[in-house]
Motif scaffolding. Structure first.
Motif, PDB file in Angstrom:
ATOM      1  N   ILE A   1       0.853  -1.191   0.000  1.00 18.54           N
ATOM      2  CA  ILE A   1       0.000   0.000   0.000  1.00 18.54           C
ATOM      3  C   ILE A   1       0.889   1.241   0.000  1.00 18.54           C
ATOM      4  N   ASP A   2       0.366   2.335  -0.460  1.00 20.31           N
ATOM      5  CA  ASP A   2       1.120   3.588  -0.520  1.00 20.31           C
ATOM      6  C   ASP A   2       1.123   4.268   0.840  1.00 20.31           C
ATOM      7  N   VAL A   3       2.210   5.010   1.112  1.00 15.55           N
ATOM      8  CA  VAL A   3       2.314   5.754   2.366  1.00 15.55           C
ATOM      9  C   VAL A   3       2.728   7.184   2.072  1.00 15.55           C
ATOM     10  N   THR A   4       2.350   8.075   2.979  1.00 15.73           N
ATOM     11  CA  THR A   4       2.741   9.480   2.921  1.00 15.73           C
ATOM     12  C   THR A   4       3.631   9.785   4.112  1.00 15.73           C
ATOM     13  N   VAL A   5       4.758  10.434   3.861  1.00 11.49           N
ATOM     14  CA  VAL A   5       5.745  10.737   4.894  1.00 11.49           C
ATOM     15  C   VAL A   5       5.816  12.250   5.049  1.00 11.49           C
ATOM     16  N   SER A   6       5.656  12.754   6.280  1.00  8.35           N
ATOM     17  CA  SER A   6       5.626  14.194   6.544  1.00  8.35           C
ATOM     18  C   SER A   6       6.572  14.525   7.686  1.00  8.35           C
ATOM     19  N   SER A   7       7.337  15.580   7.513  1.00  6.62           N
ATOM     20  CA  SER A   7       8.282  16.003   8.549  1.00  6.62           C
ATOM     21  C   SER A   7       7.535  16.560   9.751  1.00  6.62           C
ATOM     22  N   MET A   8       8.042  16.271  10.947  1.00  2.00           N
ATOM     23  CA  MET A   8       7.445  16.813  12.160  1.00  2.00           C
ATOM     24  C   MET A   8       8.460  17.613  12.976  1.00  2.00           C
ATOM     25  N   GLY A   9       9.680  17.760  12.484  1.00  2.00           N
ATOM     26  CA  GLY A   9      10.695  18.571  13.150  1.00  2.00           C
ATOM     27  C   GLY A   9      10.966  19.844  12.374  1.00  2.00           C
ATOM     28  N   ASN A  10      12.231  20.267  12.359  1.00  2.00           N
ATOM     29  CA  ASN A  10      12.587  21.493  11.656  1.00  2.00           C
ATOM     30  C   ASN A  10      13.493  21.212  10.459  1.00  2.00           C
ATOM     31  N   ALA A  11      13.275  20.063   9.819  1.00  2.00           N
ATOM     32  CA  ALA A  11      14.042  19.735   8.626  1.00  2.00           C
ATOM     33  C   ALA A  11      13.723  20.725   7.512  1.00  2.00           C
TER      34      ALA A  11
END
Length: 371
Positions: A110-120
């Motif tokens: 299945i497809d996934v979405t990756v999102s930053s949660m820091g200050n990258a």
């Protein structure tokens, strides 16, 4: 620019009228309703993206990233003291989300979405390390890992930075593997329930009539304005074949409610073909306040022993644009409504206020919804 915007809106609306009227004559039941119990399940996980080109989290400002790195290395056999101060720029903490489709089996990608949660600064070029994805019950339903695909680009130098699209979220196609299945039942006992996309008693009754006409009288009955109960075979193969026939039956839905959708943040205005207006008169002017500040320097005489003084001279002006009272003709269809609104010559932002005032005056025959 405003004139072109409204002309384009009028052209699109007029050209789409025949298509709308034709497609609204008959729609499949699968486009109007969904089977109760057959739904997606949301998954979420916390992980790390590695391999970034110096665009990761500043670990001194994101302690959870440092802690996650220490925990991951400990699981891989490398022990670091918890007081270790890591100065890594190639790692970013992320949230991983996915939607588990119905009837998903173990091993299915299945497809996934990756999102930053820091200050990258960017996730471009990164790789997501193995991340468990959990459901609402806390159980692990999938494992995610893979290379991110970020649809953006950016560059920075000398304090300047240019960015195209969004760099802090990416997607991994087929990046997760299902590890646990969610049981999905095709109905309850001898019945299957269809849920309409919207509450409409007329359309619901037409769905019942279409099913009974094709499958036999008494097969379907309406529970309320949104749910239809259908009697189906209990044997799995026969039930699947039965539901395949039902979902492809064509139904002519009743006309939708007249509605105008307004988004004040973007200035977008969308109205459906049922919108009409009554004759009214509209006056709309523009008010602008202009403040100009000018720095002036006062120099003392050479022998006065005074000091140079800087003062600010402010010039404030208020301008009221003309707003003559203009008649708006009644419109019986969408093309006439757009033509009447174009005659006002208002820009999209002004149109929001005009539509609200027309609704309050009873001239706009539609439900005005602000999103």
């Amino acid at each position: 620019m405003t004139g072109k915007f409204f002309k384009l809106l009028a052209i699109v609306a007029c050209c789409s009228l025949p298509l709308i009227s034709g497609s609204a004559q008959a729609e499949r039941i699968k486009d109007l309703a969904s089977v109760q119990g057959i739904r997606n399940n949301q998954l979420v996980g916390y992980g790390l993206v590695v391999g970034l080109d110096g665009t990761g989290d500043q670990t001194t400002q994101t302690p959870f990233t440092t802690q996650s790195i220490i925990n991951m290395l400990a699981q891989l056999g490398t022990t670091l003291p918890t007081t270790q101060s890591l100065q890594l720029k190639n790692v970013a903490a992320v949230m991983v989300t996915a939607s588990l489709p119905p009837f998903a089996r173990i091993g299915q990608p299945i497809d996934v979405t990756v999102s930053s949660m820091g200050n990258a600064k960017s996730l471009r070029g990164g790789t997501l390390v193995m991340t468990p994805l959990k459901g609402a019950d806390g159980q692990v339903y999938a494992q995610a890992q893979g290379n991110l695909m970020v649809g953006g680009a950016g560059a920075s130098a000398g304090g300047s930075r240019a960015v195209i699209n969004h760099l802090l979220a990416g997607r991994i196609v087929g990046g997760a593997t299902v590890e646990r299945e969610v049981p999905t039942l095709l109905g309850q006992g001898p019945f299957v329930h269809y849920e309409m996309e919207s509450t409409d008693f007329g359309t619901t009754q037409r769905v019942v009539e279409a099913i009974n006409r094709e499958m036999g009288g008494g097969t379907a009955e309406a529970i309320d304005g949104r749910v239809v109960r259908v009697q189906a075979p209990e044997e799995a193969n026969a039930r699947v074949a039965f539901m395949g026939r039902v979902e492809n039956l064509e139904v002519r839905p009743t006309k939708s409610m007249a509605k105008v959708i307004v988004n004040p943040r973007t200035g977008s205005v969308v109205m459906n073909q049922m919108v009409t207006i009554e004759s009214c008169a509209v006056a709309h002017g523009s008010l602008s306040v202009v403040v100009n500040a000018e720095q002036q320097v006062s120099q003392p005489n050479p022998l006065s022993a005074g000091q140079t003084v800087a003062t600010t001279q402010a010039d404030i002006s208020i301008r009221q644009g003309g707003g003559a009272l203009m008649p708006v003709k009644a419109g019986a269809n969408l093309a006439e409504v757009i033509k009447a609104i174009n005659a006002l010559g208002a820009n999209p932002q002004d149109l929001l206020s005009i539509l609200q005032a027309m609704k309050a005056a009873g001239a706009l025959r539609a439900d005005l919804e602000i999103i």
